[in-house]
Design an enzyme around this catalytic site. Sequence first.
Site, PDB file in Angstrom:
ATOM      1  N   GLN A   1       3.975  -4.817  -5.151  1.00  0.00           N
ATOM      2  CA  GLN A   1       3.717  -5.949  -6.286  1.00  0.00           C
ATOM      3  C   GLN A   1       2.598  -5.687  -6.876  1.00  0.00           C
TER       4      GLN A   1
ATOM      5  N   TYR B   1      -1.300  -6.753  11.761  1.00  0.00           N
ATOM      6  CA  TYR B   1      -1.652  -6.527  10.370  1.00  0.00           C
ATOM      7  C   TYR B   1      -2.823  -6.956  10.045  1.00  0.00           C
TER       8      TYR B   1
ATOM      9  N   GLU C   1      -5.988 -12.500   5.900  1.00  0.00           N
ATOM     10  CA  GLU C   1      -5.529 -12.550   7.139  1.00  0.00           C
ATOM     11  C   GLU C   1      -6.857 -11.744   8.310  1.00  0.00           C
TER      12      GLU C   1
ATOM     13  N   ALA D   1      -1.324   0.897  -0.506  1.00  0.00           N
ATOM     14  CA  ALA D   1      -0.469   1.243   0.100  1.00  0.00           C
ATOM     15  C   ALA D   1      -0.554   0.679   1.394  1.00  0.00           C
TER      16      ALA D   1
ATOM     17  N   THR E   1       4.238   1.262  -6.175  1.00  0.00           N
ATOM     18  CA  THR E   1       5.473   0.603  -6.120  1.00  0.00           C
ATOM     19  C   THR E   1       5.646  -0.859  -5.742  1.00  0.00           C
TER      20      THR E   1
ATOM     21  N   ARG F   1       6.226   7.582  -1.834  1.00  0.00           N
ATOM     22  CA  ARG F   1       6.992   8.367  -0.694  1.00  0.00           C
ATOM     23  C   ARG F   1       8.030   9.230  -1.494  1.00  0.00           C
TER      24      ARG F   1
ATOM     25  N   HIS G   1      -1.616 -13.694  -2.908  1.00  0.00           N
ATOM     26  CA  HIS G   1      -1.269 -13.550  -4.253  1.00  0.00           C
ATOM     27  C   HIS G   1       0.182 -13.279  -4.304  1.00  0.00           C
TER      28      HIS G   1
ATOM     29  N   ARG H   1      -2.029 -22.054   2.471  1.00  0.00           N
ATOM     30  CA  ARG H   1      -2.625 -20.861   2.143  1.00  0.00           C
ATOM     31  C   ARG H   1      -3.350 -21.093   0.808  1.00  0.00           C
TER      32      ARG H   1
ATOM     33  N   ALA I   1       1.468 -15.740  16.646  1.00  0.00           N
ATOM     34  CA  ALA I   1      -0.053 -16.380  16.403  1.00  0.00           C
ATOM     35  C   ALA I   1       0.183 -16.611  14.833  1.00  0.00           C
TER      36      ALA I   1
ATOM     37  N   ARG J   1       5.563 -17.466  13.965  1.00  0.00           N
ATOM     38  CA  ARG J   1       4.897 -16.492  14.553  1.00  0.00           C
ATOM     39  C   ARG J   1       4.284 -16.481  15.857  1.00  0.00           C
TER      40      ARG J   1
ATOM     41  N   SER K   1      -7.853  -8.184   3.302  1.00  0.00           N
ATOM     42  CA  SER K   1      -7.071  -9.360   3.122  1.00  0.00           C
ATOM     43  C   SER K   1      -7.720 -10.602   3.891  1.00  0.00           C
TER      44      SER K   1
HETATM   45  P1  NAP Z   1       3.944  -4.585  -1.131  1.00  0.00           P
HETATM   46  O1  NAP Z   1       4.407  -5.289  -2.516  1.00  0.00           O
HETATM   47  O2  NAP Z   1       4.181  -4.871   0.112  1.00  0.00           O
HETATM   48  O3  NAP Z   1       3.550  -3.153  -1.656  1.00  0.00           O
HETATM   49  C1  NAP Z   1       3.267  -2.165  -0.385  1.00  0.00           C
HETATM   50  C2  NAP Z   1       3.217  -0.842  -1.229  1.00  0.00           C
HETATM   51  O4  NAP Z   1       2.726   0.200  -0.293  1.00  0.00           O
HETATM   52  C3  NAP Z   1       4.491  -0.157  -1.800  1.00  0.00           C
HETATM   53  O5  NAP Z   1       4.242   0.503  -2.904  1.00  0.00           O
HETATM   54  C4  NAP Z   1       5.013   0.535  -0.355  1.00  0.00           C
HETATM   55  O6  NAP Z   1       5.863   1.583  -0.891  1.00  0.00           O
HETATM   56  C5  NAP Z   1       3.424   1.394  -0.104  1.00  0.00           C
HETATM   57  N1  NAP Z   1       3.776   1.996   1.269  1.00  0.00           N
HETATM   58  C6  NAP Z   1       4.143   1.012   2.327  1.00  0.00           C
HETATM   59  N2  NAP Z   1       3.941   2.128   3.369  1.00  0.00           N
HETATM   60  C7  NAP Z   1       3.891   3.266   2.977  1.00  0.00           C
HETATM   61  C8  NAP Z   1       3.902   4.315   3.505  1.00  0.00           C
HETATM   62  N3  NAP Z   1       3.907   4.939   4.725  1.00  0.00           N
HETATM   63  N4  NAP Z   1       3.452   5.397   2.565  1.00  0.00           N
HETATM   64  C9  NAP Z   1       3.223   5.404   1.341  1.00  0.00           C
HETATM   65  N5  NAP Z   1       3.322   4.171   0.718  1.00  0.00           N
HETATM   66  C10 NAP Z   1       3.760   3.165   1.482  1.00  0.00           C
HETATM   67  O7  NAP Z   1       2.269  -5.101  -1.039  1.00  0.00           O
HETATM   68  P2  NAP Z   1       1.278  -5.887  -2.209  1.00  0.00           P
HETATM   69  O8  NAP Z   1       1.523  -7.446  -2.134  1.00  0.00           O
HETATM   70  O9  NAP Z   1       1.354  -5.269  -3.340  1.00  0.00           O
HETATM   71  O10 NAP Z   1      -0.142  -5.954  -1.566  1.00  0.00           O
HETATM   72  C11 NAP Z   1      -1.032  -4.354  -1.875  1.00  0.00           C
HETATM   73  C12 NAP Z   1      -1.913  -4.346  -0.882  1.00  0.00           C
HETATM   74  O11 NAP Z   1      -2.767  -5.503  -0.791  1.00  0.00           O
HETATM   75  C13 NAP Z   1      -1.470  -4.166   0.613  1.00  0.00           C
HETATM   76  O12 NAP Z   1      -2.324  -3.204   1.318  1.00  0.00           O
HETATM   77  C14 NAP Z   1      -1.608  -5.508   1.333  1.00  0.00           C
HETATM   78  O13 NAP Z   1      -1.635  -5.385   2.544  1.00  0.00           O
HETATM   79  C15 NAP Z   1      -2.927  -6.050   0.370  1.00  0.00           C
HETATM   80  N6  NAP Z   1      -2.979  -7.451   0.487  1.00  0.00           N
HETATM   81  C16 NAP Z   1      -1.903  -8.307  -0.264  1.00  0.00           C
HETATM   82  C17 NAP Z   1      -1.862  -9.659  -0.477  1.00  0.00           C
HETATM   83  C18 NAP Z   1      -1.067 -10.200  -1.315  1.00  0.00           C
HETATM   84  O14 NAP Z   1      -1.042 -11.592  -1.075  1.00  0.00           O
HETATM   85  N7  NAP Z   1       0.015  -9.812  -1.988  1.00  0.00           N
HETATM   86  C19 NAP Z   1      -3.149 -10.213  -0.073  1.00  0.00           C
HETATM   87  C20 NAP Z   1      -4.429  -9.245   0.684  1.00  0.00           C
HETATM   88  C21 NAP Z   1      -3.968  -7.970   0.951  1.00  0.00           C
HETATM   89  P3  NAP Z   1       7.387   1.562  -0.837  1.00  0.00           P
HETATM   90  O15 NAP Z   1       7.813   0.853  -2.408  1.00  0.00           O
HETATM   91  O16 NAP Z   1       7.896   2.945  -0.986  1.00  0.00           O
HETATM   92  O17 NAP Z   1       7.785   0.734   0.306  1.00  0.00           O
HETATM   93  O1  F7E Z   2       3.523 -16.301   4.973  1.00  0.00           O
HETATM   94  C1  F7E Z   2       4.821 -19.346   6.890  1.00  0.00           C
HETATM   95  C2  F7E Z   2       4.110 -18.184   7.804  1.00  0.00           C
HETATM   96  O2  F7E Z   2       4.620 -14.008   4.963  1.00  0.00           O
HETATM   97  C3  F7E Z   2       2.703 -17.279   4.701  1.00  0.00           C
HETATM   98  C4  F7E Z   2       0.944 -10.848   2.802  1.00  0.00           C
HETATM   99  O3  F7E Z   2       0.705 -10.557   1.465  1.00  0.00           O
HETATM  100  O4  F7E Z   2      -0.744 -12.636   2.428  1.00  0.00           O
HETATM  101  C5  F7E Z   2       0.516 -12.310   2.827  1.00  0.00           C
HETATM  102  O5  F7E Z   2       0.593 -12.686   4.199  1.00  0.00           O
HETATM  103  C6  F7E Z   2       3.010 -18.385   5.612  1.00  0.00           C
HETATM  104  C7  F7E Z   2       2.677 -18.145   6.884  1.00  0.00           C
HETATM  105  O6  F7E Z   2       2.577 -14.325   3.901  1.00  0.00           O
HETATM  106  C8  F7E Z   2       8.390 -18.729   6.576  1.00  0.00           C
HETATM  107  O7  F7E Z   2       4.214 -18.505   8.888  1.00  0.00           O
HETATM  108  C9  F7E Z   2       6.998 -20.386   6.942  1.00  0.00           C
HETATM  109  O8  F7E Z   2       1.915 -19.359   7.583  1.00  0.00           O
HETATM  110  O9  F7E Z   2       4.335 -15.279   2.657  1.00  0.00           O
HETATM  111  P1  F7E Z   2       4.059 -14.903   4.035  1.00  0.00           P
HETATM  112  P2  F7E Z   2       0.968 -14.145   4.740  1.00  0.00           P
HETATM  113  O10 F7E Z   2       1.393 -13.951   6.231  1.00  0.00           O
HETATM  114  O11 F7E Z   2       0.112 -15.243   4.328  1.00  0.00           O
HETATM  115  C10 F7E Z   2      -1.755 -12.085   3.107  1.00  0.00           C
HETATM  116  C11 F7E Z   2      -3.134 -12.382   2.488  1.00  0.00           C
HETATM  117  C12 F7E Z   2      -1.840 -10.527   3.275  1.00  0.00           C
HETATM  118  O12 F7E Z   2      -2.701  -9.744   2.989  1.00  0.00           O
HETATM  119  C13 F7E Z   2      -0.298 -10.152   3.374  1.00  0.00           C
HETATM  120  O13 F7E Z   2      -0.075  -8.563   3.457  1.00  0.00           O
HETATM  121  O14 F7E Z   2       4.312 -18.844   5.491  1.00  0.00           O
HETATM  122  N1  F7E Z   2       6.140 -19.303   6.652  1.00  0.00           N
HETATM  123  N2  F7E Z   2       8.228 -20.051   7.177  1.00  0.00           N
HETATM  124  C14 F7E Z   2       7.024 -18.134   6.451  1.00  0.00           C
HETATM  125  N3  F7E Z   2       6.645 -17.097   6.038  1.00  0.00           N
HETATM  126  C15 F7E Z   2       7.811 -16.069   5.813  1.00  0.00           C
HETATM  127  N4  F7E Z   2       7.247 -14.772   5.260  1.00  0.00           N
HETATM  128  N5  F7E Z   2       8.921 -16.467   5.895  1.00  0.00           N
HETATM  129  C16 F7E Z   2       9.296 -17.856   6.437  1.00  0.00           C
HETATM  130  O15 F7E Z   2      10.600 -18.238   6.572  1.00  0.00           O
END
Ligand code: NAP
Ligand code: F7E
Length: 331
Positions: A12, A151, A129, A83, A10, A33, A181, A219, A282, A280, A127
């Site tokens: 992105q 995280y 991260e 997830a 469900t 869920r 992404h 980023r 950190a 944040r 990730s």
């Molecule tokens: P997202 O949009 O936040 O989707 C997270 C998914 O995890 C949702 O389907 C959510 O379900 C499910 N989930 C969360 N808690 C759960 C639980 N307790 N039980 C079952 N399902 C649960 O994340 P995304 O951007 O698609 O990212 C996908 C994966 O790639 C994640 O593991 C993320 O950490 C990792 N990742 C993302 C990025 C990025 O930039 N997007 C980069 C690196 C790694 P609900 O819809 O029910 O909440």
């Molecule tokens: O923050 C700064 C914030 O929350 C990006 C997740 O998909 O990518 C994602 O994590 C930057 C950070 O993504 C705001 O401090 C400033 O430096 O969009 P973000 P993230 O933390 O990079 C990684 C690869 C993952 O794996 C994660 O799942 O933007 N920032 N002002 C802000 N960020 C947010 N959210 N909101 C603000 O107002």
Amino acid sequence: MKRAFITGITGQDGSYLAEHLLDLGYEVHGLVRRVALEDPERRFFRIKHLLDRIKLHPASLESYSSIFHVLTREKFDECYHLAAQSFVAESFNDGFSTMNINVNGTHHMLAALHELQPECKFYFAGSSEMFGKVRDVPQNETTPFHPRSPYGISKVAGFELTRNYREAYGMFCVSGLLFNHEGPRRGFEFVTRKISSTVARINLGLASELRLGNLEAKRDWGHAADYVRAMHLMLQQPEADDYVVATGETHSVREFCELAFAEVGLNYEKYVKLDEKLYRPAEVDMLVGDAGKARRVLGWQPTYSFVDLIKEMVRKDVEALTETPLGVSAR
Ligand code: NAP
Ligand code: F7E
């Protein structure tokens, strides 16, 4: 016909991956869920258009037995474990549940597959991260980890679990080290979507400012539709291995703002307000990935540029509010 199981379907990435695998002729199943089934209109908004072509299984990542139960009933060729509690800022607020979902959830998936379907190939959503306070620029598969949030720590643990199941049991388990992404399906709390959706609202007179934290964080931003192709390619290789997926370009939050506001003819400096509460404890100051291995071995490359990504996100957010393509009568 190959059968794939996607946790986080469900989300992105889950929604783009499900589309991609369906296009490739896969039978696609997803873990959701139980609460989501009670509110499908809201919880399935990203996969609404796919619901008659996929099969959903209610289970909880926190419960080994619920996952075990699904895997006793259905057999899969590939499992994409996406997830997670994926919002870094939230992991500072509630590190315990982030750890529980991300570390134990991954362990439950691996242990159940080991027990019931050891031949099923496994993808772990690692990730950038994990690199955190970066030791190399750009970051690649050999860069040491130094996570800066609960995280990031949870993802390092998931990565190590995945590697250990590969090494200890010979299972085909891989981790993608994916850099940020984004896209029009991104959650609203992430900075790119927060910016694009607020730009659209400001453009229509529905909001007057955009409150942000650290504008100088940098980023490596790609498009989710490109990145899910890499996940699939990783599971098609003869050997299980880990890959960095990134564009190789880095941009600041400030640059993202500047281009997003410019897309509707506005100057970001007039609308963006700094809010200390959004900093944040950190920060990860700068990320930029070297996806050379993915390019060489998987033949993967991104199709979206940074500018294409921003244009698409802003355009879709404006259209969603006006139902009118940008440039016709957006203001
Ligand atoms: P997202 O949009 O936040 O989707 C997270 C998914 O995890 C949702 O389907 C959510 O379900 C499910 N989930 C969360 N808690 C759960 C639980 N307790 N039980 C079952 N399902 C649960 O994340 P995304 O951007 O698609 O990212 C996908 C994966 O790639 C994640 O593991 C993320 O950490 C990792 N990742 C993302 C990025 C990025 O930039 N997007 C980069 C690196 C790694 P609900 O819809 O029910 O909440
Ligand atoms: O923050 C700064 C914030 O929350 C990006 C997740 O998909 O990518 C994602 O994590 C930057 C950070 O993504 C705001 O401090 C400033 O430096 O969009 P973000 P993230 O933390 O990079 C990684 C690869 C993952 O794996 C994660 O799942 O933007 N920032 N002002 C802000 N960020 C947010 N959210 N909101 C603000 O107002």
